[in-house]
Enzyme design. Sequence first.
Site, mmCIF file in Angstrom:
data_model
loop_
_atom_site.group_PDB
_atom_site.id
_atom_site.type_symbol
_atom_site.label_atom_id
_atom_site.label_comp_id
_atom_site.label_asym_id
_atom_site.label_seq_id
_atom_site.Cartn_x
_atom_site.Cartn_y
_atom_site.Cartn_z
ATOM 1 N N ASP A 78 0.796 -1.243 -0.115
ATOM 2 C CA ASP A 78 0.061 -0.036 0.041
ATOM 3 C C ASP A 78 0.717 1.187 -0.209
ATOM 4 O OD1 ASP A 78 -2.117 -1.696 0.095
ATOM 5 O OD2 ASP A 78 -3.052 -0.687 1.903
ATOM 6 N N CYS A 119 1.628 -8.347 5.117
ATOM 7 C CA CYS A 119 1.208 -6.818 5.104
ATOM 8 C C CYS A 119 0.015 -6.696 4.428
ATOM 9 C CB CYS A 119 2.269 -5.971 4.036
ATOM 10 S SG CYS A 119 3.862 -6.330 4.682
ATOM 11 N N ASP A 120 -0.722 -5.552 4.679
ATOM 12 C CA ASP A 120 -1.881 -4.937 4.309
ATOM 13 C C ASP A 120 -2.790 -5.875 4.057
ATOM 14 O OD1 ASP A 120 -0.628 -2.256 4.120
ATOM 15 O OD2 ASP A 120 0.690 -2.925 2.510
ATOM 16 N N LYS A 121 -3.588 -6.049 2.721
ATOM 17 C CA LYS A 121 -4.756 -6.885 2.388
ATOM 18 C C LYS A 121 -4.350 -8.473 2.584
ATOM 19 C CE LYS A 121 -5.824 -3.312 2.580
ATOM 20 N NZ LYS A 121 -4.547 -2.743 2.369
ATOM 21 N N GLU A 446 -6.492 4.330 0.099
ATOM 22 C CA GLU A 446 -6.133 5.016 1.264
ATOM 23 C C GLU A 446 -5.682 6.185 1.139
ATOM 24 O OE1 GLU A 446 -3.049 2.374 3.054
ATOM 25 O OE2 GLU A 446 -4.403 1.044 3.465
ATOM 26 N N SER A 472 -4.630 4.585 5.695
ATOM 27 C CA SER A 472 -3.498 3.667 5.994
ATOM 28 C C SER A 472 -3.735 3.742 7.467
ATOM 29 C CB SER A 472 -2.121 4.094 5.379
ATOM 30 O OG SER A 472 -0.972 3.583 6.207
#
Length: 557
Positions: A78, A119-121, A446, A472
Amino acid sequence: MKSDIVKKGYTKTPHRSLLRATGLKDEDFAKPFIGVANSFIEVIPGHFYLNEYAKIIKDEIRKNNCVPFEFNTIGVDDGIAMGHSGMLYSLPSREIIANSIETVMSAHALDALICIPNCDKIVPGMLMGALRVNVPTIFVSGGPMRAGVGKNGEALDLNSAFEAVGAYETGKIDESELHAIECACCPGGGSCSGMFTANSMNTLCEAMGIALSGNGTILALSPEREELLRAAARRICQIALDDKYKIKNIINARSIRNAMVVDMAMGGSSNTILHMLAISREADAPLGIAELNDISRAVPHIAKVAPSEPSIHMQDVHAAGGLAAIIKEISEHDSSLLDLNAAVIEGGDMAGRIKNAKISDEKIIRRANNAHSQRGGLAILFGNLAEQGCVIKAAGIIGERKFKGKAICFNSQDEAIAGISTGKVQKGHVVVIRYEGPKGGPGMQEMLSPTSLIVGRGLGADVALITDGRFSGATRGLSIGHVSPEAAEGGLIGLLKDGDEIEIDVDSFSINALLSADEIAKRKSEWKYAGKEVTSKWLRQYQKLVTNASNGAILEA
Protein backbone atom coordinates in the site's frame (compact mmCIF):
# COMPACT_ATOMS: atom_id res chain seq x y z
CA MET A 1 -7.58 -37.89 5.20
CA LYS A 2 -9.20 -35.27 3.02
CA SER A 3 -6.32 -35.80 0.58
CA ASP A 4 -7.30 -39.46 0.12
CA ILE A 5 -9.59 -38.28 -2.64
CA VAL A 6 -6.51 -37.56 -4.78
CA LYS A 7 -4.17 -40.32 -3.60
CA LYS A 8 -6.00 -43.47 -2.43
CA GLY A 9 -7.22 -46.43 -4.48
CA TYR A 10 -6.46 -47.81 -7.90
CA THR A 11 -8.63 -45.20 -9.63
CA LYS A 12 -6.22 -42.52 -8.39
CA THR A 13 -3.29 -44.02 -10.29
CA PRO A 14 -3.18 -41.00 -12.68
CA HIS A 15 -3.30 -38.58 -9.74
CA ARG A 16 -0.44 -40.34 -7.97
CA SER A 17 1.61 -40.39 -11.13
CA LEU A 18 1.37 -36.60 -11.34
CA LEU A 19 2.30 -36.26 -7.67
CA ARG A 20 5.28 -38.58 -8.20
CA ALA A 21 6.46 -36.15 -10.87
CA THR A 22 6.81 -33.52 -8.12
CA GLY A 23 9.08 -35.86 -6.13
CA LEU A 24 6.70 -37.89 -3.97
CA LYS A 25 7.61 -41.49 -3.08
CA ASP A 26 5.48 -44.47 -2.00
CA GLU A 27 5.77 -43.59 1.69
CA ASP A 28 4.54 -40.02 1.13
CA PHE A 29 1.03 -41.07 0.17
CA ALA A 30 0.32 -42.17 3.74
CA LYS A 31 1.22 -38.73 5.12
CA PRO A 32 -0.96 -35.63 5.51
CA PHE A 33 -0.67 -33.10 2.70
CA ILE A 34 -0.05 -29.58 4.03
CA GLY A 35 -0.67 -26.47 1.97
CA VAL A 36 1.97 -23.78 2.57
CA ALA A 37 0.39 -20.55 1.37
CA ASN A 38 3.21 -18.09 0.86
CA SER A 39 2.86 -14.42 -0.03
CA PHE A 40 6.48 -14.02 -1.14
CA ILE A 41 6.90 -11.07 -3.48
CA GLU A 42 10.05 -9.04 -4.00
CA VAL A 43 8.50 -5.57 -4.14
CA ILE A 44 7.13 -5.56 -0.56
CA PRO A 45 9.56 -5.03 2.39
CA GLY A 46 7.58 -7.40 4.58
CA HIS A 47 7.62 -10.16 1.98
CA PHE A 48 10.84 -10.24 -0.04
CA TYR A 49 12.38 -12.79 2.37
CA LEU A 50 9.33 -15.03 2.78
CA ASN A 51 10.71 -17.51 0.23
CA GLU A 52 13.40 -18.28 2.81
CA TYR A 53 10.79 -18.52 5.55
CA ALA A 54 8.85 -21.03 3.45
CA LYS A 55 11.98 -23.20 3.15
CA ILE A 56 12.29 -23.27 6.95
CA ILE A 57 8.62 -24.19 7.34
CA LYS A 58 8.73 -26.91 4.68
CA ASP A 59 11.88 -28.39 6.18
CA GLU A 60 10.19 -28.62 9.59
CA ILE A 61 7.01 -30.11 8.04
CA ARG A 62 9.04 -32.86 6.35
CA LYS A 63 10.87 -33.59 9.61
CA ASN A 64 7.48 -34.09 11.24
CA ASN A 65 6.28 -36.74 8.78
CA CYS A 66 4.02 -34.58 6.58
CA VAL A 67 4.23 -33.46 2.97
CA PRO A 68 4.35 -29.70 2.27
CA PHE A 69 3.06 -28.16 -0.94
CA GLU A 70 3.99 -24.50 -1.28
CA PHE A 71 1.91 -22.13 -3.38
CA ASN A 72 1.84 -18.38 -3.69
CA THR A 73 -0.62 -15.54 -3.51
CA ILE A 74 -0.22 -12.04 -4.91
CA GLY A 75 0.46 -8.96 -2.79
CA VAL A 76 0.18 -5.17 -3.03
CA ASP A 77 2.34 -2.81 -1.00
CA ASP A 78 0.00 0.00 0.00
CA GLY A 79 2.86 2.40 0.66
CA ILE A 80 4.21 2.01 -2.87
CA ALA A 81 0.71 2.01 -4.40
CA MET A 82 -0.20 5.13 -2.39
CA GLY A 83 -1.18 8.38 -4.06
CA HIS A 84 -1.64 7.11 -7.63
CA SER A 85 -3.97 4.82 -9.56
CA GLY A 86 -2.18 1.73 -8.27
CA MET A 87 -4.06 2.12 -4.99
CA LEU A 88 -7.28 1.22 -6.80
CA TYR A 89 -5.99 -2.37 -6.86
CA SER A 90 -5.11 -2.70 -3.18
CA LEU A 91 -8.44 -3.59 -1.56
CA PRO A 92 -9.56 -5.68 -4.58
CA SER A 93 -6.36 -7.71 -4.14
CA ARG A 94 -7.86 -9.05 -0.89
CA GLU A 95 -10.49 -10.88 -2.95
CA ILE A 96 -7.92 -12.34 -5.36
CA ILE A 97 -5.91 -13.62 -2.39
CA ALA A 98 -8.98 -15.16 -0.73
CA ASN A 99 -10.03 -16.77 -4.01
CA SER A 100 -6.55 -18.17 -4.63
CA ILE A 101 -6.41 -19.85 -1.19
CA GLU A 102 -9.86 -21.37 -1.74
CA THR A 103 -8.96 -22.49 -5.27
CA VAL A 104 -5.65 -24.22 -4.54
CA MET A 105 -6.75 -25.89 -1.31
CA SER A 106 -10.05 -27.12 -2.74
CA ALA A 107 -8.76 -28.21 -6.13
CA HIS A 108 -6.03 -30.37 -4.60
CA ALA A 109 -7.88 -31.56 -1.47
CA LEU A 110 -5.05 -30.65 0.90
CA ASP A 111 -5.49 -31.72 4.53
CA ALA A 112 -4.27 -28.65 6.42
CA LEU A 113 -2.90 -25.17 5.82
CA ILE A 114 -0.14 -22.92 7.11
CA CYS A 115 -0.30 -19.32 5.90
CA ILE A 116 2.69 -16.97 5.68
CA PRO A 117 1.31 -13.45 5.27
CA ASN A 118 2.57 -10.13 6.57
CA CYS A 119 1.29 -6.90 5.06
CA ASP A 120 -1.82 -4.91 4.16
CA LYS A 121 -4.63 -6.89 2.45
CA ILE A 122 -2.70 -10.15 2.47
CA VAL A 123 -3.49 -11.16 6.06
CA PRO A 124 -7.27 -10.65 5.79
CA GLY A 125 -7.34 -12.13 2.29
CA MET A 126 -5.68 -15.31 3.52
CA LEU A 127 -7.99 -15.46 6.54
CA MET A 128 -11.07 -15.15 4.33
CA GLY A 129 -9.88 -17.86 1.95
CA ALA A 130 -8.88 -20.20 4.78
CA LEU A 131 -12.30 -19.81 6.41
CA ARG A 132 -13.98 -20.93 3.19
CA VAL A 133 -11.85 -24.08 3.08
CA ASN A 134 -12.16 -24.78 6.84
CA VAL A 135 -9.29 -27.18 7.49
CA PRO A 136 -6.82 -27.09 10.42
CA THR A 137 -4.87 -23.87 9.86
CA ILE A 138 -2.08 -21.83 11.44
CA PHE A 139 -0.98 -18.31 10.57
CA VAL A 140 2.63 -17.24 11.05
CA SER A 141 3.52 -13.82 9.70
CA GLY A 142 6.83 -12.48 8.44
CA GLY A 143 7.10 -10.18 11.46
CA PRO A 144 7.38 -6.44 12.03
CA MET A 145 10.22 -4.23 10.81
CA ARG A 146 12.63 -2.68 13.26
CA ALA A 147 12.05 1.06 13.71
CA GLY A 148 14.43 3.44 11.95
CA VAL A 149 16.64 5.90 13.80
CA GLY A 150 16.90 9.60 12.90
CA LYS A 151 19.95 11.84 13.10
CA ASN A 152 19.10 12.84 16.68
CA GLY A 153 18.38 9.30 17.80
CA GLU A 154 14.60 9.61 17.39
CA ALA A 155 12.54 6.65 16.19
CA LEU A 156 11.41 6.79 12.56
CA ASP A 157 8.96 4.78 10.48
CA LEU A 158 7.17 4.99 7.13
CA ASN A 159 4.83 7.67 8.46
CA SER A 160 7.89 9.84 9.12
CA ALA A 161 8.59 9.86 5.39
CA PHE A 162 5.04 10.76 4.42
CA GLU A 163 4.87 13.58 6.96
CA ALA A 164 8.32 14.80 5.91
CA VAL A 165 6.90 15.57 2.45
CA GLY A 166 4.48 18.10 3.98
CA ALA A 167 7.25 19.52 6.16
CA TYR A 168 9.47 19.95 3.08
CA GLU A 169 6.70 21.68 1.13
CA THR A 170 6.26 24.25 3.89
CA GLY A 171 10.00 24.84 4.30
CA LYS A 172 10.26 23.22 7.73
CA ILE A 173 13.00 20.88 6.51
CA ASP A 174 15.37 21.07 3.54
CA GLU A 175 16.05 18.54 0.80
CA SER A 176 18.99 16.95 2.61
CA GLU A 177 16.85 16.33 5.70
CA LEU A 178 14.10 14.88 3.52
CA HIS A 179 16.60 12.50 1.93
CA ALA A 180 18.04 11.50 5.31
CA ILE A 181 14.57 10.55 6.58
CA GLU A 182 13.89 8.61 3.38
CA CYS A 183 17.05 6.56 3.87
CA ALA A 184 16.60 5.91 7.60
CA CYS A 185 12.90 5.31 8.23
CA CYS A 186 12.59 1.75 6.85
CA PRO A 187 15.87 0.06 7.83
CA GLY A 188 15.15 -3.50 6.70
CA GLY A 189 12.69 -6.29 6.08
CA GLY A 190 9.38 -6.57 7.90
CA SER A 191 5.92 -5.07 8.07
CA CYS A 192 6.09 -1.33 8.80
CA SER A 193 7.16 -0.92 12.40
CA GLY A 194 4.14 0.82 13.98
CA MET A 195 0.55 -0.20 14.65
CA PHE A 196 -0.30 0.17 10.98
CA THR A 197 -2.65 -2.19 9.14
CA ALA A 198 -0.21 -5.09 8.73
CA ASN A 199 0.86 -5.25 12.36
CA SER A 200 -2.71 -4.61 13.51
CA MET A 201 -3.94 -7.65 11.57
CA ASN A 202 -1.01 -9.82 12.67
CA THR A 203 -1.72 -9.02 16.33
CA LEU A 204 -5.41 -9.79 15.75
CA CYS A 205 -4.45 -13.22 14.38
CA GLU A 206 -2.71 -13.79 17.70
CA ALA A 207 -5.70 -12.44 19.64
CA MET A 208 -8.07 -14.77 17.75
CA GLY A 209 -5.87 -17.74 18.63
CA ILE A 210 -5.12 -18.70 15.02
CA ALA A 211 -1.45 -17.71 15.41
CA LEU A 212 1.01 -18.65 18.12
CA SER A 213 1.94 -16.24 20.90
CA GLY A 214 4.40 -13.62 19.64
CA ASN A 215 3.14 -13.61 16.05
CA GLY A 216 2.28 -9.91 16.12
CA THR A 217 5.36 -8.53 17.86
CA ILE A 218 8.46 -10.71 17.33
CA LEU A 219 10.74 -8.85 14.92
CA ALA A 220 11.24 -10.05 11.36
CA LEU A 221 14.53 -11.69 10.42
CA SER A 222 15.37 -12.51 14.04
CA PRO A 223 16.28 -15.90 15.57
CA GLU A 224 13.15 -15.67 17.71
CA ARG A 225 10.98 -15.29 14.57
CA GLU A 226 12.69 -18.32 12.97
CA GLU A 227 11.86 -20.42 16.02
CA LEU A 228 8.24 -19.23 15.79
CA LEU A 229 8.16 -20.46 12.16
CA ARG A 230 9.46 -23.87 13.19
CA ALA A 231 7.02 -24.10 16.09
CA ALA A 232 4.11 -23.27 13.78
CA ALA A 233 5.26 -25.90 11.27
CA ARG A 234 5.55 -28.56 13.96
CA ARG A 235 2.12 -27.69 15.30
CA ILE A 236 0.36 -27.85 11.92
CA CYS A 237 1.68 -31.41 11.55
CA GLN A 238 0.35 -32.33 14.99
CA ILE A 239 -3.16 -31.06 14.21
CA ALA A 240 -3.37 -31.71 10.46
CA LEU A 241 -5.95 -34.49 10.86
CA ASP A 242 -7.72 -33.16 13.95
CA ASP A 243 -11.09 -31.58 13.14
CA LYS A 244 -11.00 -29.82 16.51
CA TYR A 245 -8.56 -27.36 14.95
CA LYS A 246 -10.47 -26.54 11.81
CA ILE A 247 -10.20 -22.80 11.44
CA LYS A 248 -13.90 -22.16 12.09
CA ASN A 249 -13.50 -23.84 15.48
CA ILE A 250 -10.84 -21.25 16.33
CA ILE A 251 -12.23 -18.16 14.58
CA ASN A 252 -15.81 -17.76 15.75
CA ALA A 253 -18.01 -15.17 17.46
CA ARG A 254 -16.11 -15.16 20.73
CA SER A 255 -12.60 -15.03 19.24
CA ILE A 256 -13.69 -12.26 16.87
CA ARG A 257 -14.96 -10.25 19.83
CA ASN A 258 -11.68 -10.93 21.65
CA ALA A 259 -9.83 -9.55 18.65
CA MET A 260 -11.87 -6.36 18.64
CA VAL A 261 -11.29 -5.85 22.37
CA VAL A 262 -7.54 -6.13 21.77
CA ASP A 263 -7.84 -3.82 18.78
CA MET A 264 -9.48 -1.16 20.95
CA ALA A 265 -6.89 -1.62 23.70
CA MET A 266 -4.07 -1.02 21.21
CA GLY A 267 -5.68 1.59 18.96
CA GLY A 268 -5.15 -0.46 15.82
CA SER A 269 -5.55 0.65 12.23
CA SER A 270 -9.04 1.74 11.18
CA ASN A 271 -8.66 -0.79 8.36
CA THR A 272 -9.09 -3.59 10.89
CA ILE A 273 -12.77 -2.66 11.12
CA LEU A 274 -13.20 -3.12 7.38
CA HIS A 275 -11.37 -6.43 7.40
CA MET A 276 -12.89 -7.87 10.56
CA LEU A 277 -16.38 -7.14 9.24
CA ALA A 278 -15.48 -9.20 6.16
CA ILE A 279 -13.70 -11.96 8.11
CA SER A 280 -16.62 -12.31 10.52
CA ARG A 281 -18.95 -12.92 7.60
CA GLU A 282 -16.70 -15.66 6.21
CA ALA A 283 -16.67 -17.19 9.71
CA ASP A 284 -20.50 -17.25 9.79
CA ALA A 285 -20.36 -14.94 12.82
CA PRO A 286 -21.22 -11.55 11.29
CA LEU A 287 -20.07 -8.60 13.36
CA GLY A 288 -22.46 -5.64 13.50
CA ILE A 289 -20.62 -2.34 13.07
CA ALA A 290 -22.67 -0.68 15.83
CA GLU A 291 -21.47 -3.35 18.30
CA LEU A 292 -17.99 -1.91 18.12
CA ASN A 293 -18.93 1.21 20.06
CA ASP A 294 -20.14 -0.94 22.95
CA ILE A 295 -16.67 -2.49 23.01
CA SER A 296 -14.99 0.90 22.65
CA ARG A 297 -16.91 2.34 25.60
CA ALA A 298 -15.76 -0.49 27.86
CA VAL A 299 -12.13 -1.06 26.84
CA PRO A 300 -9.32 1.19 28.12
CA HIS A 301 -6.68 2.18 25.59
CA ILE A 302 -3.53 0.88 27.31
CA ALA A 303 -0.93 0.61 24.52
CA LYS A 304 -0.35 3.60 22.27
CA VAL A 305 1.94 2.71 19.37
CA ALA A 306 3.16 4.67 16.33
CA PRO A 307 1.67 6.54 14.55
CA SER A 308 -0.45 7.53 17.58
CA GLU A 309 2.75 7.67 19.67
CA PRO A 310 5.63 8.17 17.20
CA SER A 311 8.34 7.04 19.62
CA ILE A 312 6.85 3.57 20.32
CA HIS A 313 6.95 0.65 17.87
CA MET A 314 6.19 -3.05 17.79
CA GLN A 315 9.63 -4.02 19.09
CA ASP A 316 8.90 -1.94 22.20
CA VAL A 317 5.54 -3.66 22.73
CA HIS A 318 7.26 -7.04 22.46
CA ALA A 319 9.92 -6.07 25.00
CA ALA A 320 7.22 -4.77 27.35
CA GLY A 321 5.41 -8.11 27.47
CA GLY A 322 3.77 -8.44 24.08
CA LEU A 323 0.17 -9.10 23.25
CA ALA A 324 -0.23 -11.66 26.03
CA ALA A 325 0.51 -8.96 28.62
CA ILE A 326 -2.06 -6.64 27.04
CA ILE A 327 -4.71 -9.36 27.03
CA LYS A 328 -3.96 -10.28 30.64
CA GLU A 329 -4.18 -6.65 31.82
CA ILE A 330 -7.53 -6.11 30.08
CA SER A 331 -8.93 -9.36 31.47
CA GLU A 332 -7.86 -8.47 35.01
CA HIS A 333 -9.36 -5.00 34.63
CA ASP A 334 -12.76 -6.44 33.64
CA SER A 335 -13.25 -10.18 33.39
CA SER A 336 -16.35 -9.74 31.21
CA LEU A 337 -14.50 -8.11 28.31
CA LEU A 338 -12.62 -11.15 27.01
CA ASP A 339 -13.62 -14.79 26.68
CA LEU A 340 -10.52 -16.54 27.98
CA ASN A 341 -12.10 -19.95 27.30
CA ALA A 342 -11.65 -19.31 23.57
CA ALA A 343 -9.53 -22.02 21.96
CA VAL A 344 -6.00 -21.30 20.76
CA ILE A 345 -4.18 -23.15 18.03
CA GLU A 346 -1.41 -24.56 20.26
CA GLY A 347 -4.07 -26.33 22.34
CA GLY A 348 -5.91 -25.28 25.45
CA ASP A 349 -7.41 -21.82 25.74
CA MET A 350 -6.47 -18.16 25.93
CA ALA A 351 -6.37 -18.28 29.73
CA GLY A 352 -3.58 -20.84 29.56
CA ARG A 353 -1.69 -18.85 26.97
CA ILE A 354 -1.55 -15.67 29.05
CA LYS A 355 -1.18 -17.29 32.47
CA ASN A 356 2.47 -16.28 32.93
CA ALA A 357 2.36 -13.01 30.99
CA LYS A 358 3.40 -9.79 32.70
CA ILE A 359 3.96 -6.15 31.85
CA SER A 360 7.66 -5.30 32.09
CA ASP A 361 7.43 -1.64 31.05
CA GLU A 362 4.37 0.35 32.13
CA LYS A 363 5.38 3.27 29.91
CA ILE A 364 4.74 1.06 26.87
CA ILE A 365 1.84 -1.08 28.15
CA ARG A 366 -0.05 0.87 30.78
CA ARG A 367 -2.16 -0.46 33.59
CA ALA A 368 -5.86 -0.08 32.92
CA ASN A 369 -6.25 2.42 35.77
CA ASN A 370 -3.60 4.59 34.09
CA ALA A 371 -4.80 4.15 30.50
CA HIS A 372 -4.29 6.73 27.78
CA SER A 373 -8.08 6.81 27.66
CA GLN A 374 -10.83 4.82 29.33
CA ARG A 375 -12.31 4.35 25.85
CA GLY A 376 -10.89 2.24 23.06
CA GLY A 377 -8.66 3.54 20.31
CA LEU A 378 -11.26 3.10 17.53
CA ALA A 379 -14.78 4.47 17.23
CA ILE A 380 -17.74 4.26 14.85
CA LEU A 381 -19.58 7.53 14.24
CA PHE A 382 -23.20 7.77 13.08
CA GLY A 383 -25.37 10.65 11.89
CA ASN A 384 -26.88 12.07 8.73
CA LEU A 385 -23.43 12.05 7.12
CA ALA A 386 -22.95 8.35 7.91
CA GLU A 387 -26.27 6.62 8.45
CA GLN A 388 -24.55 3.23 8.23
CA GLY A 389 -21.45 4.35 10.11
CA CYS A 390 -17.92 5.61 9.57
CA VAL A 391 -14.64 4.89 11.34
CA ILE A 392 -12.09 7.01 13.21
CA LYS A 393 -8.85 5.97 14.85
CA ALA A 394 -9.55 7.92 18.02
CA ALA A 395 -6.11 6.98 19.34
CA GLY A 396 -4.56 9.06 16.56
CA ILE A 397 -6.45 12.32 17.21
CA ILE A 398 -4.02 15.20 17.60
CA GLY A 399 -6.36 18.05 18.60
CA GLU A 400 -9.82 18.12 20.13
CA ARG A 401 -12.24 15.20 19.97
CA LYS A 402 -15.05 17.62 19.11
CA PHE A 403 -14.82 19.65 15.89
CA LYS A 404 -17.04 21.99 13.93
CA GLY A 405 -15.93 23.39 10.61
CA LYS A 406 -16.80 24.24 7.04
CA ALA A 407 -16.60 21.69 4.26
CA ILE A 408 -14.11 22.01 1.46
CA CYS A 409 -14.99 19.33 -1.07
CA PHE A 410 -12.84 17.29 -3.44
CA ASN A 411 -14.17 14.61 -5.77
CA SER A 412 -10.99 12.54 -5.71
CA GLN A 413 -7.84 12.01 -3.70
CA ASP A 414 -5.77 13.64 -6.44
CA GLU A 415 -7.87 16.79 -6.24
CA ALA A 416 -7.45 16.83 -2.47
CA ILE A 417 -3.66 16.42 -2.60
CA ALA A 418 -3.43 19.32 -5.04
CA GLY A 419 -5.70 21.47 -2.86
CA ILE A 420 -3.76 20.74 0.33
CA SER A 421 -0.35 21.23 -1.31
CA THR A 422 -1.32 24.62 -2.75
CA GLY A 423 -2.65 25.94 0.55
CA LYS A 424 -6.33 25.77 -0.33
CA VAL A 425 -7.03 23.91 2.91
CA GLN A 426 -6.99 26.23 5.92
CA LYS A 427 -7.48 26.06 9.67
CA GLY A 428 -11.11 25.22 10.51
CA HIS A 429 -11.83 23.28 7.31
CA VAL A 430 -13.39 19.84 7.11
CA VAL A 431 -11.72 18.29 4.08
CA VAL A 432 -14.22 16.10 2.20
CA ILE A 433 -12.78 13.47 -0.18
CA ARG A 434 -15.53 11.55 -1.93
CA TYR A 435 -16.18 9.11 -4.76
CA GLU A 436 -13.31 7.01 -3.36
CA GLY A 437 -15.41 4.31 -1.68
CA PRO A 438 -15.47 0.62 -2.70
CA LYS A 439 -17.77 1.33 -5.66
CA GLY A 440 -16.82 4.92 -6.32
CA GLY A 441 -13.04 4.41 -6.36
CA PRO A 442 -13.46 1.69 -7.29
CA GLY A 443 -11.34 -0.02 -4.69
CA MET A 444 -11.42 2.39 -1.75
CA GLN A 445 -8.09 4.21 -1.86
CA GLU A 446 -6.08 4.84 1.29
CA MET A 447 -5.59 8.49 2.20
CA LEU A 448 -2.18 8.57 3.87
CA SER A 449 -0.86 11.15 1.42
CA PRO A 450 -3.49 13.85 2.16
CA THR A 451 -3.56 13.18 5.92
CA SER A 452 0.24 13.24 6.12
CA LEU A 453 0.34 16.48 4.13
CA ILE A 454 -2.14 18.03 6.56
CA VAL A 455 -0.03 16.98 9.57
CA GLY A 456 3.22 17.92 7.84
CA ARG A 457 1.87 21.41 7.11
CA GLY A 458 1.10 21.89 10.81
CA LEU A 459 -2.70 21.60 10.47
CA GLY A 460 -3.19 18.25 12.19
CA ALA A 461 -5.01 19.73 15.19
CA ASP A 462 -6.95 22.33 13.20
CA VAL A 463 -8.39 20.43 10.24
CA ALA A 464 -10.70 17.40 10.04
CA LEU A 465 -10.94 15.05 7.08
CA ILE A 466 -13.84 12.79 6.07
CA THR A 467 -13.93 10.34 3.20
CA ASP A 468 -15.78 7.34 1.85
CA GLY A 469 -12.32 5.98 1.15
CA ARG A 470 -10.11 4.58 3.88
CA PHE A 471 -6.89 5.34 5.70
CA SER A 472 -3.53 3.72 6.09
CA GLY A 473 -2.83 2.45 9.57
CA ALA A 474 -0.17 5.17 9.60
CA THR A 475 -2.78 7.93 9.50
CA ARG A 476 -3.20 10.26 12.46
CA GLY A 477 -5.26 13.38 13.10
CA LEU A 478 -9.03 13.86 13.05
CA SER A 479 -9.41 11.56 10.05
CA ILE A 480 -12.73 9.81 9.45
CA GLY A 481 -13.12 7.15 6.77
CA HIS A 482 -15.38 4.38 5.49
CA VAL A 483 -18.34 6.82 5.32
CA SER A 484 -21.40 4.75 4.44
CA PRO A 485 -23.49 5.09 2.35
CA GLU A 486 -20.70 6.22 0.05
CA ALA A 487 -21.04 9.06 -2.46
CA ALA A 488 -21.37 6.68 -5.42
CA GLU A 489 -24.55 5.21 -3.95
CA GLY A 490 -26.11 8.58 -3.16
CA GLY A 491 -24.84 9.08 0.39
CA LEU A 492 -24.94 12.57 1.87
CA ILE A 493 -21.17 12.89 1.56
CA GLY A 494 -21.75 13.19 -2.21
CA LEU A 495 -24.27 16.01 -1.74
CA LEU A 496 -22.10 18.32 0.37
CA LYS A 497 -21.05 21.74 -0.92
CA ASP A 498 -18.16 23.99 0.02
CA GLY A 499 -19.05 25.96 3.12
CA ASP A 500 -21.54 23.45 4.58
CA GLU A 501 -21.06 23.20 8.32
CA ILE A 502 -20.11 19.80 9.69
CA GLU A 503 -20.11 18.81 13.34
CA ILE A 504 -18.07 15.91 14.70
CA ASP A 505 -18.20 14.60 18.27
CA VAL A 506 -16.07 11.51 18.77
CA ASP A 507 -17.13 10.90 22.36
CA SER A 508 -20.79 11.05 21.34
CA PHE A 509 -20.04 8.85 18.30
CA SER A 510 -21.75 11.40 16.03
CA ILE A 511 -21.11 13.13 12.72
CA ASN A 512 -23.62 15.43 11.05
CA ALA A 513 -23.90 18.00 8.30
CA LEU A 514 -25.89 20.94 9.67
CA LEU A 515 -28.42 20.90 6.86
CA SER A 516 -32.20 20.86 7.10
CA ALA A 517 -34.15 17.79 6.01
CA ASP A 518 -35.71 19.88 3.22
CA GLU A 519 -32.29 20.97 1.93
CA ILE A 520 -31.01 17.39 1.96
CA ALA A 521 -34.13 16.18 0.09
CA LYS A 522 -33.68 18.94 -2.48
CA ARG A 523 -30.06 18.03 -3.10
CA LYS A 524 -30.91 14.34 -3.38
CA SER A 525 -33.54 15.09 -6.00
CA GLU A 526 -30.98 17.06 -8.02
CA TRP A 527 -28.09 14.61 -7.62
CA LYS A 528 -26.80 12.80 -10.69
CA TYR A 529 -23.78 10.57 -10.86
CA ALA A 530 -22.64 8.96 -14.05
CA GLY A 531 -19.70 7.17 -12.44
CA LYS A 532 -16.00 7.30 -13.17
CA GLU A 533 -14.71 5.83 -16.37
CA VAL A 534 -13.10 2.53 -15.42
CA THR A 535 -10.98 0.90 -18.12
CA SER A 536 -9.75 -2.10 -16.11
CA LYS A 537 -11.80 -5.25 -16.67
CA TRP A 538 -11.02 -6.49 -13.17
CA LEU A 539 -12.00 -3.23 -11.49
CA ARG A 540 -15.25 -3.13 -13.47
CA GLN A 541 -16.09 -6.62 -12.20
CA TYR A 542 -15.20 -5.57 -8.68
CA GLN A 543 -17.31 -2.41 -8.90
CA LYS A 544 -20.39 -4.40 -9.88
CA LEU A 545 -20.10 -6.86 -6.99
CA VAL A 546 -18.65 -4.89 -4.06
CA THR A 547 -20.73 -3.74 -1.08
CA ASN A 548 -20.01 -0.62 0.93
CA ALA A 549 -17.60 -0.36 3.85
CA SER A 550 -20.22 -0.96 6.55
CA ASN A 551 -20.48 -4.51 5.14
CA GLY A 552 -16.72 -4.97 5.01
CA ALA A 553 -16.58 -4.24 1.26
CA ILE A 554 -17.26 -7.91 0.59
CA LEU A 555 -18.32 -9.11 -2.86
CA GLU A 556 -21.89 -10.26 -3.36
CA ALA A 557 -22.97 -11.87 -6.62
